[in-house]
Scaffold this motif. Structure first.
Motif, PDB file in Angstrom:
ATOM      1  N   MET A 113      41.287 119.611  43.068  1.00 36.93           N
ATOM      2  CA  MET A 113      40.227 118.730  43.173  1.00 36.93           C
ATOM      3  C   MET A 113      38.871 119.320  44.030  1.00 36.93           C
ATOM      4  N   THR A 114      37.637 118.712  42.811  1.00 34.64           N
ATOM      5  CA  THR A 114      36.815 119.329  43.280  1.00 34.64           C
ATOM      6  C   THR A 114      35.711 118.225  43.184  1.00 34.64           C
ATOM      7  N   ALA A 115      34.431 118.404  44.478  1.00 31.30           N
ATOM      8  CA  ALA A 115      33.295 117.233  44.129  1.00 31.30           C
ATOM      9  C   ALA A 115      32.422 116.623  43.062  1.00 31.30           C
ATOM     10  N   SER A 116      32.217 117.592  41.955  1.00 31.40           N
ATOM     11  CA  SER A 116      31.656 118.366  41.502  1.00 31.40           C
ATOM     12  C   SER A 116      32.133 118.831  39.693  1.00 31.40           C
ATOM     13  N   SER A 117      31.714 118.891  38.920  1.00 30.60           N
ATOM     14  CA  SER A 117      31.836 119.752  37.387  1.00 30.60           C
ATOM     15  C   SER A 117      31.314 121.129  37.869  1.00 30.60           C
ATOM     16  N   VAL A 118      31.632 122.164  37.454  1.00 30.96           N
ATOM     17  CA  VAL A 118      30.856 123.449  37.032  1.00 30.96           C
ATOM     18  C   VAL A 118      29.173 123.073  37.448  1.00 30.96           C
ATOM     19  N   ASN A 119      28.516 122.674  36.452  1.00 33.32           N
ATOM     20  CA  ASN A 119      27.401 122.531  36.016  1.00 33.32           C
ATOM     21  C   ASN A 119      26.811 122.019  37.303  1.00 33.32           C
ATOM     22  N   GLU A 120      27.170 121.566  38.431  1.00 30.00           N
ATOM     23  CA  GLU A 120      26.438 119.891  39.248  1.00 30.00           C
ATOM     24  C   GLU A 120      27.434 120.113  40.573  1.00 30.00           C
ATOM     25  N   GLU A 121      25.878 120.116  41.597  1.00 30.61           N
ATOM     26  CA  GLU A 121      25.875 120.036  43.095  1.00 30.61           C
ATOM     27  C   GLU A 121      26.269 118.798  43.767  1.00 30.61           C
ATOM     28  N   ALA A 122      27.383 118.985  44.684  1.00 38.15           N
ATOM     29  CA  ALA A 122      28.032 118.188  45.185  1.00 38.15           C
ATOM     30  C   ALA A 122      26.433 117.127  45.944  1.00 38.15           C
ATOM     31  N   GLN A 123      26.128 116.258  45.745  1.00 41.40           N
ATOM     32  CA  GLN A 123      25.108 115.046  45.952  1.00 41.40           C
ATOM     33  C   GLN A 123      26.039 114.803  47.892  1.00 41.40           C
ATOM     34  N   GLU A 124      24.486 114.259  48.521  1.00 48.87           N
ATOM     35  CA  GLU A 124      24.807 113.630  50.304  1.00 48.87           C
ATOM     36  C   GLU A 124      23.762 112.154  49.433  1.00 48.87           C
ATOM     37  N   SER A 125      24.648 111.570  51.143  1.00 47.25           N
ATOM     38  CA  SER A 125      23.437 110.359  51.295  1.00 47.25           C
ATOM     39  C   SER A 125      23.440 109.618  52.402  1.00 47.25           C
ATOM     40  N   ASP A 126      22.450 109.851  52.253  1.00 44.23           N
ATOM     41  CA  ASP A 126      22.090 109.296  53.826  1.00 44.23           C
ATOM     42  C   ASP A 126      22.728 107.912  54.123  1.00 44.23           C
ATOM     43  N   ALA A 127      22.691 107.627  53.806  1.00 47.56           N
ATOM     44  CA  ALA A 127      23.400 106.013  54.011  1.00 47.56           C
ATOM     45  C   ALA A 127      24.437 105.998  54.651  1.00 47.56           C
ATOM     46  N   VAL A 178      38.211 108.344  44.030  1.00 52.56           N
ATOM     47  CA  VAL A 178      36.903 109.261  43.902  1.00 52.56           C
ATOM     48  C   VAL A 178      36.121 108.956  42.919  1.00 52.56           C
ATOM     49  N   SER A 179      36.750 109.266  41.673  1.00 54.98           N
ATOM     50  CA  SER A 179      35.745 109.632  40.448  1.00 54.98           C
ATOM     51  C   SER A 179      35.086 108.586  40.220  1.00 54.98           C
ATOM     52  N   GLU A 180      35.578 106.735  39.997  1.00 51.00           N
ATOM     53  CA  GLU A 180      35.089 106.267  40.061  1.00 51.00           C
ATOM     54  C   GLU A 180      34.174 106.498  40.676  1.00 51.00           C
ATOM     55  N   ALA A 181      34.518 105.851  41.522  1.00 50.57           N
ATOM     56  CA  ALA A 181      33.263 105.212  43.085  1.00 50.57           C
ATOM     57  C   ALA A 181      32.226 106.649  43.179  1.00 50.57           C
ATOM     58  N   THR A 182      32.473 107.831  43.201  1.00 51.68           N
ATOM     59  CA  THR A 182      31.382 108.669  42.763  1.00 51.68           C
ATOM     60  C   THR A 182      30.797 108.838  42.537  1.00 51.68           C
ATOM     61  N   ILE A 183      30.990 108.793  40.758  1.00 56.69           N
ATOM     62  CA  ILE A 183      29.890 108.524  39.327  1.00 56.69           C
ATOM     63  C   ILE A 183      28.811 107.113  39.291  1.00 56.69           C
ATOM     64  N   ARG A 184      29.977 106.069  39.716  1.00 56.54           N
ATOM     65  CA  ARG A 184      29.521 105.245  40.036  1.00 56.54           C
ATOM     66  C   ARG A 184      27.399 104.986  40.931  1.00 56.54           C
ATOM     67  N   ALA A 185      28.289 105.409  41.974  1.00 57.52           N
ATOM     68  CA  ALA A 185      27.430 105.232  43.501  1.00 57.52           C
ATOM     69  C   ALA A 185      26.328 106.627  43.310  1.00 57.52           C
ATOM     70  N   THR A 186      26.748 107.143  42.199  1.00 55.74           N
ATOM     71  CA  THR A 186      25.251 108.422  41.976  1.00 55.74           C
ATOM     72  C   THR A 186      24.951 108.619  40.387  1.00 55.74           C
ATOM     73  N   SER A 187      25.123 107.234  39.579  1.00 52.40           N
ATOM     74  CA  SER A 187      24.059 106.845  38.274  1.00 52.40           C
ATOM     75  C   SER A 187      23.266 107.119  38.530  1.00 52.40           C
ATOM     76  N   GLN A 188      22.937 106.244  39.871  1.00 54.18           N
ATOM     77  CA  GLN A 188      21.444 105.910  39.724  1.00 54.18           C
ATOM     78  C   GLN A 188      20.301 106.929  40.848  1.00 54.18           C
ATOM     79  N   THR A 189      20.907 108.235  41.504  1.00 52.03           N
ATOM     80  CA  THR A 189      20.345 108.918  42.036  1.00 52.03           C
ATOM     81  C   THR A 189      19.753 109.866  41.317  1.00 52.03           C
ATOM     82  N   LEU A 190      18.600 110.532  41.888  1.00 54.88           N
ATOM     83  CA  LEU A 190      17.125 110.729  41.207  1.00 54.88           C
ATOM     84  C   LEU A 190      18.264 112.733  40.128  1.00 54.88           C
TER      85      LEU A 190
END
Length: 127
Positions: free
Chosen positions: A1-15, A50-62
């Motif tokens: 299991m990986t945090a992101s696909s091959v051409n993506e960076e894993a994102q951090e959240s200040d919140a 983890v997939s559904e929640a991460t996709i949902r939470a990052t869908s509006q990030t820059l």
């Protein structure tokens, strides 16, 4: 299991105070991923959570949407249990069926035994 696909960076959240993926994986292993409410979190349940929640939470990030990935090759039967949420630790197997309990003959860590885990709010130390 990986945090992101091959051409993506894993994102951090200040919140969240850390990565989206780690936050949702940890909460999933502590019980939020137990879709069938049998008090056992399986690999499939954890990944779906983890997939559904991460996709949902990052869908509006820059940086754009982050897509966790899962690739595994196992042989055998049954589901791969990853953890038993704290509500079941030290108790009888609860609502898990006899066949599910029979497959859990190896050590499945309680959520409180996970590295970096914190006891649930209100739990006394050593319990």
């Amino acid at each position: 299991m990986t945090a992101s696909s091959v051409n993506e960076e894993a994102q951090e959240s200040d919140a969240l105070g850390g990565s989206f993926f780690t936050h949702y994986l940890t909460s999933g292993l502590m019980g939020a991923a137990d879709d069938d409410r049998n008090e056992v979190v399986t690999l499939d349940e954890a990944y779906r959570h983890v997939s559904e929640a991460t996709i949902r939470a990052t869908s509006q990030t820059l940086a754009g949407t982050q897509h966790p990935t899962l690739r595994y090759k196992l042989r055998g039967q049954g589901k791969l249990a990853l953890t038993v949420p704290n509500s079941r630790c030290g108790r009888s197997p609860g609502s898990a069926s006899a066949s599910e309990r029979a497959r859990l003959h190896y050590h499945v860590p309680c959520a409180g035994e996970l590295p970096g885990s914190r006891p649930p709010p209100g739990a006394a130390r050593g319990q």
